[in-house]
Design an enzyme around this catalytic site. Structure first.
Site, short mmCIF file in Angstrom:
data_model
loop_
_atom_site.label_atom_id
_atom_site.label_comp_id
_atom_site.label_asym_id
_atom_site.label_seq_id
_atom_site.Cartn_x
_atom_site.Cartn_y
_atom_site.Cartn_z
N HIS A 195 -30.16 12.73 -10.59
CA HIS A 195 -30.38 11.28 -10.59
C HIS A 195 -31.55 10.86 -9.72
O HIS A 195 -32.32 9.96 -10.06
CB HIS A 195 -29.13 10.58 -10.08
CG HIS A 195 -27.96 10.79 -10.99
ND1 HIS A 195 -26.67 10.84 -10.56
CD2 HIS A 195 -27.92 10.96 -12.30
CE1 HIS A 195 -25.89 11.04 -11.58
NE2 HIS A 195 -26.62 11.12 -12.65
N CYS A 503 -41.59 18.66 -31.59
CA CYS A 503 -40.91 17.59 -30.84
C CYS A 503 -40.19 18.12 -29.60
O CYS A 503 -39.47 17.38 -28.94
CB CYS A 503 -39.94 16.83 -31.74
SG CYS A 503 -38.58 17.84 -32.34
C1 PEP Z 1 -35.66 21.35 -29.10
O1 PEP Z 1 -34.80 22.23 -29.22
O2 PEP Z 1 -36.85 21.58 -28.76
C2 PEP Z 1 -35.30 19.94 -29.34
C3 PEP Z 1 -36.21 19.00 -29.43
O3 PEP Z 1 -33.98 19.66 -29.45
P1 PEP Z 1 -32.99 19.52 -28.16
O4 PEP Z 1 -33.83 19.69 -26.93
O5 PEP Z 1 -32.37 18.18 -28.27
O6 PEP Z 1 -32.06 20.64 -28.40
#
Ligand code: PEP
Ligand code: MG
Length: 572
Positions: A195, A503
């Protein structure tokens, strides 16, 4: 990448290091926050005293949470309101009362015993979300003790702009820091996702946490410099170190200036347009994406609707959340189907205890068993698609059959709905499992798009649990093996004219972002605050960088080797 290590140590009497928790450089006089003596006085009615103290702590945290929200610091507001709720919850109060009733313990001891018991109970559930609640219990108990001892929660008076050092700070103490007086801070305890780190980042105060031996090392020194990205700390820095810190600061300020200039632009990389979208975890992140003028949302993690709640979210709750994102964000919004399992449990989805949860029932693997929940989400997504450009993305896909099953379900749900109630969606998959990266060519005939989740793709490529504290060095997405899988995905997708995004967190690292663009990725999706840094960095590169990336992919056997080759070619 930040150098994150849990076994930070004092290396000599002038430098110590910890974990970079909030980026930025701070240099200034040291102000030590001593742990005050928290001996409690005798109370005539200890139960009533602790009840009043908890009410007052809940009220104070509520006020701090409101202030943070007004200042637009939503994450800090959430941490504090969760702690206010906990102070208001009878759970801790009842446990203290039970210890007092048992006799033999004074109020301070009963508070410690109840807090330790509750923390242990929550932590033993081996669930990261509940483990975070355990830290909340500890912080609330500390705040209650301070209140009972008559100590102001605000901590020490700060007479001049300083760098604070302390054994630990609570979330409430951190939220109450005045960024005009606190140049930065370092603590002995804490981790990068705690946090205190979250709140420091939201305040824009550079911070380093988890610095073992900090107070002893700093004893007798008057000045401290810290780098909140690398976790480095210099005590009474000499001229060369000061100059080094000043030039790092210069680079950060320059990068911020260039990022501000990139606001609202479309990034180009070696002549090619690259979209830079935002990752969001719920409605609370939409403001950040809108402010950053991101190219839509590349990853809407819908789990927040499913976690920490005893009931599944209704179709309307989901529809409203997805519709809000579609209406407010410019560009496509990619909604990810709920990714439960692995390290993300939901109370109403009962999964067996597993030896290796990351290799078990997770993501798409549970949708058939929980098809009602999945169909509800699909309906909500299809309804929201009437209000904007929405895509739906499936996590953890490892085989073409899994995708075919999902596509059939989406078609079935869509056919059950009246045409005027639903919009059109693109249906894509996450590339997190190497098997999909290596079959991207034929998979591209089935799917509308791919999005690479480098967090999981790295753990599955390197056979190293992403949450394992001792395996941090394996989690480098710039390992050539991970990058070859990303390139295989981009090459496979291109054969059918499909787009690929990244992503995972790596896309927010300027060097990694440029590497992804160089191997053919079309779009990056990053935390909203990094959107414009990434746009500006991409747009500065030339084709020389692309050549170096291809050379490094051929020549490097390890992530550090790869980095060494490409780093010098990156234009700052
Ligand atoms: C990933 O695995 O890179 C992703 C974006 O999903 P998460 O981090 O939510 O598993
Ligand atoms: Mg993932």
């Amino acid at each position: 990448m930040n150098s994150v290590s849990n076994d930070s140590t004092v290396s000599n009497d002038k430098t110590v290091s910890g974990i970079g928790a909030s980026p930025g450089i701070a240099i200034g006089p040291i102000k030590t926050i001593d742990q005050v003596d928290l001996e409690l006085p005798e109370f005539d009615n200890p139960k009533e005293a602790v009840k009043q103290a908890m009410e007052s702590v809940a009220a104070n945290m509520g006020v701090l949470s409101g202030k943070a929200r007004e200042a637009g610091r939503e994450e800090a507001a959430e941490v504090l309101s969760a702690q206010a709720l906990m102070a208001d919850d009878p759970m801790l109060l009842d446990a203290i009362g039970a210890h007092l009733d048992d006799g033999g313990l004074n109020l301070g001891e009963a508070l410690d015993a109840a807090s330790a018991e509750l923390q242990e109970m929550l932590a033993s559930l081996s669930d990261p979300y509940l483990a975070a609640r355990a830290a909340d219990v500890g912080e609330v108990a500390t705040a209650v003790r301070k209140n009972l001892a008559g100590v102001e929660a605000e901590g020490a008076e700060i007479a001049e702009p300083s760098v604070l050092i302390a054994e630990f700070l609570t979330a409430a103490e951190t939220a109450d820091l005045d960024p005009a007086m606190v140049l930065g801070f370092a603590t002995e305890q804490g981790g990068p996702t705690g946090h205190v780190a979250i709140i420091a980042r939201s305040l824009g105060v550079p911070a380093v946490v988890g610095v073992a031996g900090l107070l002893a090392a700093a004893d007798g020194n008057t000045e401290l410099g810290l780098d909140g990205s690398t976790g480095e700390i210099a005590l009474d820095p000499d001229t060369a170190t000061r100059e080094d810190f000043a030039s790092r600061n210069e680079r950060i300020v320059q990068a911020q200036k260039l990022a501000a200039e990139a606001l609202g632009t479309t990034a180009t990389f070696a002549g090619r347009e690259i979209l830079v979208a935002a990752n969001i975890g719920g409605s609370h992140d939409i403001d950040g994406a809108v402010e950053a003028q991101s190219d839509g949302v590349g990853l809407f993690r819908t789990e927040f609707l499913f976690l920490d709640t005893p009931e599944p979210p209704t179709e309307d709750q989901q529809f409203n959340a997805y519709k809000e994102a579609a209406e407010r964000c410019d560009g496509q919004v990619v909604i990810r189907a709920f990714d439960i399992g692995g390290d993300k449990p939901a109370e109403f989805i009962s999964l067996p205890e597993e030896e290796n949860p990351f290799l078990g029932l997770r993501g798409v693997r549970i949708y058939e068993q929980f098809s009602d929940l999945f169909h509800t989400q699909v309906r909500a997504v299809l309804r929201a698609a009437k209000f904007g450009d929405i895509a739906f993305m499936i996590p953890m896909v490892a085989t073409g059959d899994e995708f075919d099953w999902v596509a059939a379900q989406v078609a079935e749900v869509s056919a059950e709905m009246a045409e005027e109630d639903r919009g059109e969606i693109a249906l894509g998959i996450m590339v997190e499992v190497p098997s999909i990266a290596l079959t991207a060519g034929p998979m591209a005939e089935r799917v509308d798009f791919f999005s690479i989740g480098t967090n999981d793709l790295t753990q599955y490529t390197m056979a190293a649990d992403r949450t394992h504290g001792a395996l941090g060095t394996y989690q480098d997405p710039l390992h050539p093996a991970v990058l070859k899988l990303c390139k295989a995905t981009a090459d496979g997708a291109a054969t059918a004219g499909k787009k690929v995004s990244v992503c995972g967190e790596a896309a927010a690292d300027p060097l990694a972002a440029c590497v992804f663009a160089a191997i053919g990725i079309d779009k990056l999706s990053v935390t909203p605050s990094a959107v414009n840094l990434i746009k500006s960095t991409l747009s500065r590169q030339s084709s020389d960088f692309v050549d170096q990336v291809h050379k490094a992919l051929n020549d490097a056997a390890t992530a550090p080797e790869f980095r060494r080759i490409v780093e010098s070619a990156l234009l700052g």
